[in-house]
Design a protein around this motif. Structure first.
Motif, mmCIF file in Angstrom:
data_model
loop_
_atom_site.group_PDB
_atom_site.id
_atom_site.type_symbol
_atom_site.label_atom_id
_atom_site.label_comp_id
_atom_site.label_asym_id
_atom_site.label_seq_id
_atom_site.Cartn_x
_atom_site.Cartn_y
_atom_site.Cartn_z
ATOM 1 N N ILE A 578 0.833 -1.201 0.000
ATOM 2 C CA ILE A 578 0.000 0.000 0.000
ATOM 3 C C ILE A 578 0.867 1.250 0.000
ATOM 4 N N GLY A 579 0.526 2.200 -0.855
ATOM 5 C CA GLY A 579 1.213 3.477 -0.816
ATOM 6 C C GLY A 579 2.289 3.631 -1.872
ATOM 7 N N LEU A 580 2.686 2.541 -2.533
ATOM 8 C CA LEU A 580 3.696 2.672 -3.589
ATOM 9 C C LEU A 580 3.052 3.251 -4.836
ATOM 10 N N ARG A 581 3.765 4.144 -5.494
ATOM 11 C CA ARG A 581 3.246 4.651 -6.748
ATOM 12 C C ARG A 581 3.335 3.545 -7.806
ATOM 13 N N SER A 606 11.107 6.792 -5.816
ATOM 14 C CA SER A 606 11.362 8.053 -5.135
ATOM 15 C C SER A 606 11.660 7.828 -3.655
ATOM 16 N N ALA A 608 9.995 8.887 -1.246
ATOM 17 C CA ALA A 608 8.740 8.551 -0.568
ATOM 18 C C ALA A 608 8.449 7.057 -0.711
ATOM 19 N N VAL A 612 7.982 4.225 2.210
ATOM 20 C CA VAL A 612 6.894 3.250 2.248
ATOM 21 C C VAL A 612 7.462 1.836 2.413
ATOM 22 N N ILE A 615 8.689 1.151 5.935
ATOM 23 C CA ILE A 615 7.587 0.883 6.858
ATOM 24 C C ILE A 615 7.004 -0.504 6.609
ATOM 25 N N MET B 132 1.716 4.734 5.660
ATOM 26 C CA MET B 132 2.216 4.545 4.304
ATOM 27 C C MET B 132 1.393 5.347 3.300
ATOM 28 N N ASN B 133 0.102 5.365 3.532
ATOM 29 C CA ASN B 133 -0.743 6.145 2.633
ATOM 30 C C ASN B 133 -0.448 7.630 2.736
ATOM 31 N N ILE B 135 2.355 9.051 3.665
ATOM 32 C CA ILE B 135 3.642 9.350 3.044
ATOM 33 C C ILE B 135 3.506 9.343 1.536
ATOM 34 N N SER B 136 2.813 8.344 1.054
ATOM 35 C CA SER B 136 2.646 8.225 -0.378
ATOM 36 C C SER B 136 1.938 9.450 -0.941
ATOM 37 N N GLY B 139 4.206 12.302 -0.772
ATOM 38 C CA GLY B 139 5.288 12.103 -1.728
ATOM 39 C C GLY B 139 4.845 12.474 -3.128
ATOM 40 N N ARG B 140 3.637 12.048 -3.461
ATOM 41 C CA ARG B 140 3.101 12.343 -4.780
ATOM 42 C C ARG B 140 2.993 13.851 -4.979
ATOM 43 N N LEU B 143 6.350 15.312 -5.327
ATOM 44 C CA LEU B 143 6.894 15.064 -6.665
ATOM 45 C C LEU B 143 6.297 16.036 -7.668
#
Lengths: 622, 453
Positions: A578-581, A606, A608, A612, A615, B132-133, B135-136, B139-140, B143
């Motif tokens: 979860i959370g990875l682009r 990245s 970020a 992720v 974590i 995680m969400n 941060i993501s 992060g987006r 970016l």
């Protein structure tokens, strides 16, 4: 009809620079090993330049040697001229390069393989490899079947090799040897991502036909030094090289005939290296340059063949002759072998782990030009690592992964498996971010212990190495503790060297550290200097002079290694994290990095995304 | 773990702004910008305690402040933490952050406090996924903002510097890797001059960090024009336009009082000469002579013209003075018939905007044109501002690394070591682009130099 011809732990396909190191390492670590070559007369062949080492490649040779490889020793035994390049440009860029008698080298390596316990050298073309329940079956062109637990692919430029000269092209390996034609299909069936690369080599000409009278001579070093840390007797200089230049006329001939180049005519599909351009490439891309240098190098002592470094070409033979004849000294040159381009199958290295084992195909390894690299030294380095890891896996031991901070070898492999390459990859000093620390002079200090731990460095050599470390440490302490009092004698030496005279006592180390000074210049005032070999002084001096820089690189290394020890399990489904682009999870799925450090070097991942991942790791480890 | 810092209150006007500093050495860094009223140092404090005092940027007082100290592991992140609580408002908080960053902290990545909190076991496992969400998402956003910032003028300047350094580093690489090749670009004198010019460019950049400054410190702005064109109306309009108007900051380094107008992300410092506020009459009485004097020392000129009248001699004098300055021509009275020659104005001032100061029409356009002019248009999110800060921090590290390289070169250190400093500077300058110095240099080697055997 197929028949079972032999059973081994490890089978190596190809006895070039990668295959040799792979086979020797595997056998020396106690695995029964077989190595196949298309012709026994060209083991360890040098189909391009008759030399080993050079900038950054010299580092690779010494590192290979420190880990127990053979290339350095073979080069020392067969070199005919040695130069330490970049003397005077700073110790981090010193690089050893040797002209090699290529036939002697090949003989040395063949004999070395023959003598090795637990290793069989066989002339056979492998045309098929098959996965079985217990390992692999390798089938020769004559239907002999060999069983092996692990296979190392080191096919060089032979795999589906095709030679181009002008509008002519034909299937061939280098130097007119047969190509390997059957194996490609088997590898495709296994799912390997194959592609085509291209490289080239210049003409060889007869020495008798060269007019040396106006050419610059390039001599070897007065005091040659060996590659190998085990070589006691330094090599001798027995030959010289010559330098000449192309001119406007050369350029004219090439431009007039450029449409006859298979590359510019669009015939070659393979991707050629930017750093090893053909002469027509150089002239097309750098037209403003008045002249290009070329080096005329002997191919050996018992031959009149000379290699024309810098003149690689795939233009037709008549054009080659015509442009060679425009060059000073070569006006009447007789060509013995023409220049050609060669195209071959190789693999996309991101399909491999840093151990050089294929991610999806356990017990299958790749090394050398097959992995998309270029150069004998790059090949040898990978062959060694692939051979070591195949053996360690068979023996049920932990694999060997060298990180970027340990060596050029680690950098080379990390670049290949993390970023891949879209042209043959050559080592360069600028590829290493830690190059002030990763020097050729300290390759043994960096890697001997690893080599010993694996089992390729003998106890005897390791003991000798530890004595050297002790001497370095002792000498370092001595100069730290020696205080030089101001005196007329000392100050006159200092003033002579354009540096400030002393008014109070000063540590000897502080004096050596001054950029204007060095051990050699302080000989007369250093009364208590012990008699040590020059490499001890060199080591102490370099570490001292570059202390600040090296310290900073070491702290960067420590920082990097914090991420390197955070291992990523092989079976992560990054789509589920979860959370990875999206871009990041796609790249991560493709590369499947072994640790967070490697992940952070993938383009498109990245900071970020790395957070992720950290974590995610923290979560799954709890 | 390095020390990180960020503004941890929302980027909006509030009663209080908190700058959080976390990591080993965080409290020492806080001590470098904070002077307590009692003379006690934060590093002497136990966890969970506070001191009252002032925050300084160097010798310059920024604000009053309450500083809190948390000792590891009893803090949000589990590390040593210092929190500086200042008066609200983006301006003050950002100045304090800038001071903290220039004293050794790094700008926190998106979600980094939370990440550290998690890694140090301060946050419950169940929260991990939401972290995680977060941060993501950050992060987006970061970016996107970084990409936007990278298109800006500032980034072009940074890229130019990075390019010339990359070129020199590639030359040194060729000098290294092709020992027989003479590489004039890698001659020491040339390396020295490229380092020197990059340094002066970077220092200039840091000095007047256009968008960063407009965001954090404000631009010295002068409104000028001949009498009766509507200067004071414009002034009032600007001042009244924003809920967050006009914080009065008693200048501590100078002794005049400034009015600060916040226009979106841009802070304009309108110098209060002869009392702009005293009365309309007085304002109108400020003759063009007086305004002209202020133009040369200002960073931004708002030149006001009456659009319902043709250009007069006074207008032309003003335009002459604005040539080459960062200026915006505000053509007032857009509600009346236009008689002014806009093309003539454009010969002197590129950016023009039509407004009706009386009705307030055109105010948004002033804002957007100014944002474009100042390169702040892409700094409209908090992440964008973070990128700006990050660029600033990167430039500062690049400068120190280049200075070391220059010193090394002068001391006779060989180019291989000097180049390590150059590469580090490139790495820093490229940080926001996601490129690495190694790749950039290797590509440059291949594209600009004829190398190889």
């Amino acid at each position: 009809m197929e028949f079972l011809a032999g059973k081994y732990d490890t089978a190596v396909i190809g006895a070039g620079h990668a295959g040799i190191e792979a086979a020797l390492a595997s056998a020396r670590l106690g695995c029964s090993t077989v190595i196949f070559t298309i012709t026994l007369d060209f083991v360890g062949n040098m189909p391009c330049n008759p030399s080993i080492g050079g900038t950054s490649k010299g580092h690779l040779v010494r590192e290979t040697d420190a880990l127990g490889g053979e290339m350095g020793k073979a080069a020392d035994k067969t070199s005919i001229q040695t130069r330490m390049l970049n003397r005077g440009k700073g110790p981090a860029v010193h690089s050893l390069r040797a002209q090699i008698d290529r036939r002697r080298y090949s003989e040395y390596m063949k004999h070395c393989l023959e003598k090795q316990d637990g290793l069989d050298l066989k002339q056979a073309e492998i045309t098929d490899i098959r996965k079985t329940e217990n390992g692999w079956e390798l089938v020769t062109k004559l239907d002999a079947v060999y069983e092996a637990k692990a296979v190392i692919l080191a096919t060089g430029t032979f795999l589906n090799g095709k030679v181009y000269v002008g509008d002519k092209c034909y299937p061939s390996g280098p130097d007119g040897i047969f190509p390997a034609v059957g194996l490609t299909d088997a590898l495709l069936k296994l799912g390997l991502p194959l592609r085509r690369f291209k490289t080239g080599t210049p003409s060889r000409v007869n020495r008798r036909s060269i007019d040396f009278s106006e050419l610059e001579i390039q001599n070897g070093d007065e005091k040659p030094v060996p590659f190998s840390f085990e070589t006691d007797v330094p090599p001798e200089n027995k030959a010289v090289c010559y330098i000449s230049y192309t001119n406007e006329e050369t350029k004219k001939v090439i431009l007039e005939n450029i449409d006859r180049s298979p590359l510019y005519g669009g015939k070659i599909e393979g991707v050629g290296p930017r750093y090893c351009p053909s002469i027509e490439d150089k002239i097309m891309r750098f037209g403003e340059k008045e002249r290009h240098q070329l080096f005329i190098e002997p191919c050996g002592l018992d031959t009149e063949e000379m290699y024309l470094q810098g003149m690689s070409s795939s233009l037709p033979e008549d054009v080659q002759l015509k442009f060679l004849h425009t060059i000073k000294g070569l006006e009447n040159v007789e060509v013995m072998r023409n220049a050609y381009a060669i195209e071959y199958d190789c693999v996309d290295p991101v399909a491999m782990k840093p151990t050089l084992e294929f991610k999806d195909i356990p017990y299958l390894y790749g090394a050398g030009q097959f992995n998309g690299s270029s150069g004998y030294e790059e090949a040898a380095a990978q062959g060694l690592i692939a051979g070591i890891n195949a053996a360690l896996k068979i023996l049920g031991k932990e694999p060997l992964i060298l990180d970027r901070a340990s060596s050029y070898i680690g950098t080379l492999i990390d670049d290949l498996v993390t970023k891949g390459c879209n042209e043959p990859y050559r080592m360069m000093t600028s590829r290493s971010e830690y190059r002030l620390y990763l020097r050729q002079d300290n390759a043994d200090i960096r890697l001997t212990e690893t080599g010993h731990k694996i089992g390729l460095i003998s106890d005897e050599r390791f003991e000798k190495f530890k004595i050297k470390l002790g001497l370095i440490e002792k000498e370092r302490k001595r100069i730290e503790n020696t205080v030089i009092a101001p005196s007329e004698e000392i100050n006159s030496v200092l003033v002579k060297n354009n540096t400030a005279p002393l008014t109070t006592g000063c540590k000897l180390a502080e004096l050596i550290k001054r950029p204007q000074l060095c051990y050699e210049k302080l000989t007369e005032i250093d009364k208590t200097r012990p008699a040590l070999s020059s490499d001890i002084f060199e080591q102490v001096e370099t570490e001292l002079k570059y202390e600040g820089y090296i310290k900073r690189q070491k702290s960067q290394i420590a920082e990097m290694r914090r991420l390197e020890v955070k291992l990523l399990p092989e079976n992560i489904d990054y789509n589920d994290v979860i959370g990875l682009r999206l871009e990041a999870s796609e790249k991560l799925m493709k590369i499947r990095p072994v640790n967070i450090g490697q992940a952070s070097r993938i383009s498109g991942v990245s900071p970020a995304d790395i957070s992720v991942l950290l974590i995610y790791l923290g979560k799954t480890n709890k | 773990m390095s020390v990180i810092a960020a503004i941890s209150t929302p980027n909006a006007v509030g009663g209080i702004g908190v700058i959080r500093i976390s990591g080993e050495g965080a409290i020492d860094i806080a001590d470098r910008v904070f002077k307590s009223a009692s003379g006690k140092r934060l590093s002497e404090l136990k966890g969970y305690s506070a001191l009252f005092g002032h925050v300084y940027d160097g010798d310059t007082l920024i604000d009053e402040c309450v500083a809190l100290v948390f000792r590891s592991p009893k803090s949000y992140t589990g590390e040593d933490v210092a929190e500086l609580s200042c008066h609200g408002g983006a301006y003050v908080a950002k100045r304090v952050l800038r001071a903290v960053l220039s004293n050794g902290a790094e700008p926190a990545q998106a979600g980094e406090f939370t990440k550290r909190a998690f890694l140090n076991g301060k946050i419950d496992l169940a929260e991990a996924e939401s972290v995680m969400n977060i941060i993501s998402a950050h992060g987006r956003q970061a970016l996107n903002a970084a990409a936007a910032v990278l298109d800006g003028k500032l980034s072009k300047r940074i890229n130019n510097i990075a390019d010339s350094l990359t070129n020199i580093s590639a030359a040194i690489a060729v000098w290294t890797d092709d020992p027989d090749e003479d590489v004039p670009l890698a001659h020491e004198d040339n390396v020295r001059s490229v380092i020197a010019s990059s340094l002066s460019e970077l220092e200039k950049l840091i000095g007047d960090f256009d968008s960063g400054r407009a965001v954090t410190e404000g631009l010295e702005t002068v409104i000028c024009g001949r009498p009766n064109v509507g200067k004071s109306t414009l002034m009032n309009l600007l001042a009244g336009c924003d809920r967050s108007i006009v914080t009065e900051i008693a200048g501590t380094t100078r002794d005049i009082v400034e009015d600060t107008v916040i226009l979106g992300d841009i802070v304009l410092r309108l110098a209060d000469t002869a009392g702009i506020h005293k009365s309309d009459d007085t304002v109108e009485a400020i003759g063009i002579e007086k305004s002209l004097k202020r133009i040369s020392s200002s960073q931004l000129v708002l030149a006001v013209f009456d659009g319902s009248q043709p250009l007069g001699d006074d207008d032309i004098t003003l335009l002459e003075k604005c040539r080459g300055k960062r200026a915006l021509a505000v053509i007032n009275k857009s509600d009346l018939e236009m008689k002014i020659d806009i093309n003539k104005i454009k010969e002197y001032i590129e950016n023009t905007v039509r407004v009706s100061a009386a009705s307030g029409e055109g105010l948004d356009e002033i804002k957007s044109v100014l944002e474009n002019m100042l390169g702040t248009s892409d700094l409209d999110s908090s992440a964008g501002i973070l990128s700006g800060e990050r660029q600033y921090a990167c430039c500062v590290s690049a400068v120190s690394s280049l200075k070391e390289a220059a010193e090394g070169l002068n001391a006779g250190i060989t180019l291989d070591a000097v180049n390590a400093g150059i590469d580090y500077a490139i790495e820093k300058l490229l940080e926001l682009t996601g490129k690495t110095a190694r790749d950039a240099v290797v590509n440059e080697v291949f594209s600009k130099f004829c190398v190889g055997k």
